[in-house]
Motif scaffolding. Structure first.
Motif, PDB file in Angstrom:
ATOM      1  N   LEU A 148      12.964  -3.503   1.573  1.00 44.48           N
ATOM      2  CA  LEU A 148      12.342  -4.672   0.928  1.00 44.48           C
ATOM      3  C   LEU A 148      12.575  -4.643  -0.591  1.00 44.48           C
ATOM      4  CD1 LEU A 148      10.132  -7.064   0.841  1.00 44.48           C
ATOM      5  CD2 LEU A 148       8.478  -5.247   0.522  1.00 44.48           C
ATOM      6  N   TYR A 153       1.304 -13.617   4.783  1.00 40.20           N
ATOM      7  CA  TYR A 153       0.410 -13.900   3.654  1.00 40.20           C
ATOM      8  C   TYR A 153       1.195 -14.195   2.368  1.00 40.20           C
ATOM      9  CZ  TYR A 153       0.768  -8.987   1.895  1.00 40.20           C
ATOM     10  OH  TYR A 153       1.200  -7.789   1.390  1.00 40.20           O
ATOM     11  N   SER A 193       7.434  -9.222   3.439  1.00 41.42           N
ATOM     12  CA  SER A 193       7.835  -9.450   4.831  1.00 41.42           C
ATOM     13  C   SER A 193       6.569  -9.840   5.599  1.00 41.42           C
ATOM     14  CB  SER A 193       8.460  -8.188   5.429  1.00 41.42           C
ATOM     15  OG  SER A 193       9.541  -7.755   4.655  1.00 41.42           O
ATOM     16  N   GLU A 194       5.720 -10.627   4.955  1.00 45.87           N
ATOM     17  CA  GLU A 194       4.392 -10.946   5.507  1.00 45.87           C
ATOM     18  C   GLU A 194       4.140 -12.440   5.497  1.00 45.87           C
ATOM     19  OE1 GLU A 194       2.132  -8.726   6.571  1.00 45.87           O
ATOM     20  OE2 GLU A 194       3.259  -6.946   5.949  1.00 45.87           O
ATOM     21  N   ILE A 244      14.805  -2.642   9.615  1.00 47.32           N
ATOM     22  CA  ILE A 244      14.198  -1.300   9.680  1.00 47.32           C
ATOM     23  C   ILE A 244      12.906  -1.446  10.488  1.00 47.32           C
ATOM     24  CG2 ILE A 244      13.404   0.709   8.354  1.00 47.32           C
ATOM     25  CD1 ILE A 244      16.212   0.090   7.505  1.00 47.32           C
ATOM     26  N   ILE A 297       9.972  -0.419  11.509  1.00 44.80           N
ATOM     27  CA  ILE A 297       8.910   0.602  11.372  1.00 44.80           C
ATOM     28  C   ILE A 297       7.758   0.052  10.551  1.00 44.80           C
ATOM     29  CG2 ILE A 297       9.880   1.635   9.257  1.00 44.80           C
ATOM     30  CD1 ILE A 297       8.179   3.545  12.153  1.00 44.80           C
ATOM     31  N   LYS A 340       0.840  -1.195   0.000  1.00 47.23           N
ATOM     32  CA  LYS A 340       0.000   0.000   0.000  1.00 47.23           C
ATOM     33  C   LYS A 340       0.880   1.253   0.000  1.00 47.23           C
ATOM     34  CE  LYS A 340      -3.739  -0.356   2.754  1.00 47.23           C
ATOM     35  NZ  LYS A 340      -4.893  -0.742   1.938  1.00 47.23           N
ATOM     36  N   PHE A 341       2.045   1.128   0.636  1.00 45.80           N
ATOM     37  CA  PHE A 341       2.978   2.258   0.708  1.00 45.80           C
ATOM     38  C   PHE A 341       2.239   3.512   1.197  1.00 45.80           C
ATOM     39  CE2 PHE A 341       4.214  -0.695  -2.689  1.00 45.80           C
ATOM     40  CZ  PHE A 341       5.310  -1.249  -2.049  1.00 45.80           C
ATOM     41  N   ARG A 365      10.863  -7.458  10.898  1.00 45.56           N
ATOM     42  CA  ARG A 365      11.267  -6.047  10.664  1.00 45.56           C
ATOM     43  C   ARG A 365      12.430  -5.648  11.574  1.00 45.56           C
ATOM     44  NH1 ARG A 365       5.353  -3.883   8.901  1.00 45.56           N
ATOM     45  NH2 ARG A 365       5.049  -5.698   7.600  1.00 45.56           N
ATOM     46  N   HIS A 424      10.103  -0.200   3.436  1.00 46.88           N
ATOM     47  CA  HIS A 424       9.705  -0.555   2.059  1.00 46.88           C
ATOM     48  C   HIS A 424      10.907  -0.444   1.119  1.00 46.88           C
ATOM     49  CE1 HIS A 424       5.517   1.036   3.353  1.00 46.88           C
ATOM     50  NE2 HIS A 424       5.448  -0.291   3.329  1.00 46.88           N
ATOM     51  N   GLN A 461      -9.433  -6.623   1.918  1.00 48.11           N
ATOM     52  CA  GLN A 461      -8.084  -6.448   2.467  1.00 48.11           C
ATOM     53  C   GLN A 461      -7.604  -7.657   3.271  1.00 48.11           C
ATOM     54  OE1 GLN A 461      -6.154  -3.366   1.759  1.00 48.11           O
ATOM     55  NE2 GLN A 461      -7.736  -3.748   0.218  1.00 48.11           N
TER      56      GLN A 461
HETATM   57  N1  LIG Z   1      -3.535  -9.678   4.576  1.00 51.81           N
HETATM   58  C1  LIG Z   1      -3.510 -10.574   3.605  1.00 51.81           C
HETATM   59  O1  LIG Z   1      -3.644 -11.779   3.826  1.00 51.81           O
HETATM   60  C2  LIG Z   1      -3.313 -10.118   2.186  1.00 51.81           C
HETATM   61  C3  LIG Z   1      -3.127 -11.067   1.209  1.00 51.81           C
HETATM   62  C4  LIG Z   1      -2.956 -10.656  -0.119  1.00 51.81           C
HETATM   63  C5  LIG Z   1      -2.997  -9.302  -0.443  1.00 51.81           C
HETATM   64  N2  LIG Z   1      -3.192  -8.392   0.553  1.00 51.81           N
HETATM   65  C6  LIG Z   1      -3.222  -6.978   0.130  1.00 51.81           C
HETATM   66  O2  LIG Z   1      -1.944  -6.562  -0.303  1.00 51.81           O
HETATM   67  C7  LIG Z   1      -1.881  -5.149  -0.288  1.00 51.81           C
HETATM   68  C8  LIG Z   1      -0.558  -4.678   0.268  1.00 51.81           C
HETATM   69  O3  LIG Z   1      -0.439  -5.111   1.587  1.00 51.81           O
HETATM   70  P1  LIG Z   1       0.448  -4.602   2.789  1.00 51.81           P
HETATM   71  O4  LIG Z   1      -0.544  -4.160   3.802  1.00 51.81           O
HETATM   72  O5  LIG Z   1       1.368  -5.678   3.139  1.00 51.81           O
HETATM   73  O6  LIG Z   1       1.270  -3.313   2.249  1.00 51.81           O
HETATM   74  P2  LIG Z   1       2.379  -2.447   3.018  1.00 51.81           P
HETATM   75  O7  LIG Z   1       2.535  -1.227   2.234  1.00 51.81           O
HETATM   76  O8  LIG Z   1       2.056  -2.370   4.458  1.00 51.81           O
HETATM   77  O9  LIG Z   1       3.708  -3.341   2.909  1.00 51.81           O
HETATM   78  C9  LIG Z   1       4.290  -3.638   1.659  1.00 51.81           C
HETATM   79  C10 LIG Z   1       5.378  -4.658   1.867  1.00 51.81           C
HETATM   80  O10 LIG Z   1       6.430  -4.084   2.651  1.00 51.81           O
HETATM   81  C11 LIG Z   1       6.750  -4.927   3.733  1.00 51.81           C
HETATM   82  N3  LIG Z   1       7.252  -4.133   4.859  1.00 51.81           N
HETATM   83  C12 LIG Z   1       6.568  -3.233   5.588  1.00 51.81           C
HETATM   84  N4  LIG Z   1       7.359  -2.710   6.541  1.00 51.81           N
HETATM   85  C13 LIG Z   1       8.561  -3.296   6.421  1.00 51.81           C
HETATM   86  C14 LIG Z   1       9.788  -3.162   7.134  1.00 51.81           C
HETATM   87  N5  LIG Z   1       9.913  -2.330   8.160  1.00 51.81           N
HETATM   88  N6  LIG Z   1      10.842  -3.907   6.725  1.00 51.81           N
HETATM   89  C15 LIG Z   1      10.721  -4.763   5.679  1.00 51.81           C
HETATM   90  N7  LIG Z   1       9.582  -4.938   4.979  1.00 51.81           N
HETATM   91  C16 LIG Z   1       8.509  -4.208   5.336  1.00 51.81           C
HETATM   92  C17 LIG Z   1       5.439  -5.622   4.048  1.00 51.81           C
HETATM   93  O11 LIG Z   1       5.650  -6.799   4.806  1.00 51.81           O
HETATM   94  C18 LIG Z   1       4.916  -5.887   2.643  1.00 51.81           C
HETATM   95  O12 LIG Z   1       5.507  -7.049   2.116  1.00 51.81           O
HETATM   96  C19 LIG Z   1      -3.067  -4.690   0.556  1.00 51.81           C
HETATM   97  O13 LIG Z   1      -4.045  -4.106  -0.271  1.00 51.81           O
HETATM   98  C20 LIG Z   1      -3.557  -5.967   1.192  1.00 51.81           C
HETATM   99  O14 LIG Z   1      -4.934  -5.941   1.436  1.00 51.81           O
HETATM  100  C21 LIG Z   1      -3.343  -8.781   1.848  1.00 51.81           C
END
Ligand SMILES: NC(=O)c1ccc[n+]([C@@H]2O[C@H](COP(=O)([O-])OP(=O)(O)OC[C@H]3O[C@@H](n4cnc5c(N)ncnc54)[C@H](O)[C@@H]3O)[C@@H](O)[C@H]2O)c1
Length: 342
Positions: free
Chosen positions: A20, A105, A102-103, A127, A129, A9-10, A124, A17, A72
């Motif tokens: 990553l 999912y 970094s999830e 970084i 945050i 989502k950034f 995390r 980010h 979401q």
């Molecule tokens: N929750 C679920 O199961 C799921 C599954 C598929 C798609 N989605 C969708 O994907 C989209 C993007 O999701 P998001 O919420 O992960 O976006 P986000 O912008 O929060 O994160 C983007 C990526 O950056 C990584 N990241 C965040 N902070 C970090 C850090 N400090 N160090 C290293 N990596 C870091 C996250 O883990 C993710 O992989 C959303 O629209 C969400 O709904 C969610």
């Protein structure tokens, strides 16, 4: 040629980010980054996408703005994974080989995409945050906000009031106390360097110079920017001296928004200097300023008492402002247009 995918989502982009995406790019030849936004989010997707384009000018990183209003979380929709597969496939040109996240999912998502999941930093640790922490208290997490988007999170605090109420010295004291920057009243600098007396034609360059210095100072601010007056003051003086108005100035004087205003009262002695001539009009000038604040729809804090008392009041207010969440107003198209220096 290997093809990697990052989705996010950034909201807003931060240094986690960047970590990553930088790590992901090292592990594949081409990387697609999907910037997913929803209408209801407080930072417009268009702006987040623009920030990402500025952060990642690499031709091997393909940024794509995704505006699908998808669920979401998996529990929101039985077809959740199918919906996301459709979105991802329709926004990527080639088959994805690697998904980087970094999830947790990342595993189920890579399964439906038929690719390999590479986990970068689930805990995390590198970084530490998240974007929600930045939205909640941006000033506390300043170091993790990329430099080029920091100006949007700067809390601008304007000191307003008629002549000789201690604006400049209080602005400097506050900047020193909070270890940040401040901008002086541009009119003073401009008029002091001018040979002839002030005339009406000076007001537009003064207004433009003041706004330009605000825009520039926000780029290097460490979170709070103190302003010794703003364009509302220029507007008030133009009305007082020339009963005149400049549309460019009026639009910005009334339309620009600030985190907070400190309104300094006239309860301290008036001190003469070479640019001041309204010592006899302190009451009526204060009324003009108050009317202008009302017209601009600005809330403000009164600052009164002797110099020491003013300082104490102002510091207390600014400490509260420091802990406030991000201000969604800073991201509106209108505000960006008014601050944009064409
Ligand atoms: N929750 C679920 O199961 C799921 C599954 C598929 C798609 N989605 C969708 O994907 C989209 C993007 O999701 P998001 O919420 O992960 O976006 P986000 O912008 O929060 O994160 C983007 C990526 O950056 C990584 N990241 C965040 N902070 C970090 C850090 N400090 N160090 C290293 N990596 C870091 C996250 O883990 C993710 O992989 C959303 O629209 C969400 O709904 C969610």
């Amino acid at each position: 040629m290997t093809h990697g995918l990052v989705l996010g989502k950034f909201y807003p982009p931060h240094k986690g980010h960047i970590h990553l995406i930088t790590e992901a790019k090292k592990k594949c030849d081409e990387l697609t980054v999907l910037v997913c936004s929803l209408q209801r989010e407080k930072i417009p997707g268009e702006l987040r996408f623009e920030w990402m384009q500025n952060l990642f000018p690499d031709p091997k990183i393909h940024l794509i703005w995704v505006q699908d209003e998808n669920p979401q979380y998996p529990e929101e929709d039985p077809d959740f994974w199918k919906v996301w597969r459709r979105t991802i496939e329709s926004h990527t040109k080639r088959k994805v080989d690697y998904l980087f996240t970094s999830e947790e999912y990342g595993d189920p998502l890579s399964k439906v995409l038929g690719c390999t999941h590479t986990l970068i930093d689930l805990e995390r640790n590198s970084i530490p945050i998240s974007a929600s922490q930045i939205r909640e208290t941006p000033l506390k997490h300043w170091q993790w906000i990329p430099e080029l988007i920091r100006p949007y999170f700067v809390k601008r605090i304007v000191l307003t009031g008629s002549e000789s109420v201690g604006k400049t010295s209080l602005t400097q004291i506050l900047a020193k106390h909070f270890q940040t920057n401040w901008i002086p009243e541009f009119a003073r600098e401009y008029l002091e360097s001018k040979e002839n007396p002030m005339d009406e034609s000076d007001f537009l360059p003064i207004a433009r110079g003041h706004l330009l210095s605000e825009v520039e100072a926000a780029k290097t601010s460490n979170g709070i920017l103190f302003l010794d007056t703003d364009l509302l003051t220029t507007k008030v003086y133009l009305e007082r001296y020339y009963e005149s108005e400049i549309p460019w100035l009026t639009e910005r004087a009334l339309g620009l928004k600030y985190e907070s205003s400190l309104f300094l009262d006239i309860d301290i002695p008036w001190i003469q200097d070479q640019l001041r001539d309204l010592g006899e009009e302190r009451e009526s000038m204060r009324t003009r300023f108050l009317q202008a604040m009302k017209e601009a729809n600005r809330d403000f804090y009164w600052i009164r008492g002797d110099y020491r008392e003013r300082e104490k009041q102002a510091i207390k207010i600014v400490k509260q402002i420091q802990n406030l969440p991000m201000n969604p107003e800073s991201f509106t198209k209108e505000l960006r247009r008014l601050r944009n220096f064409e």
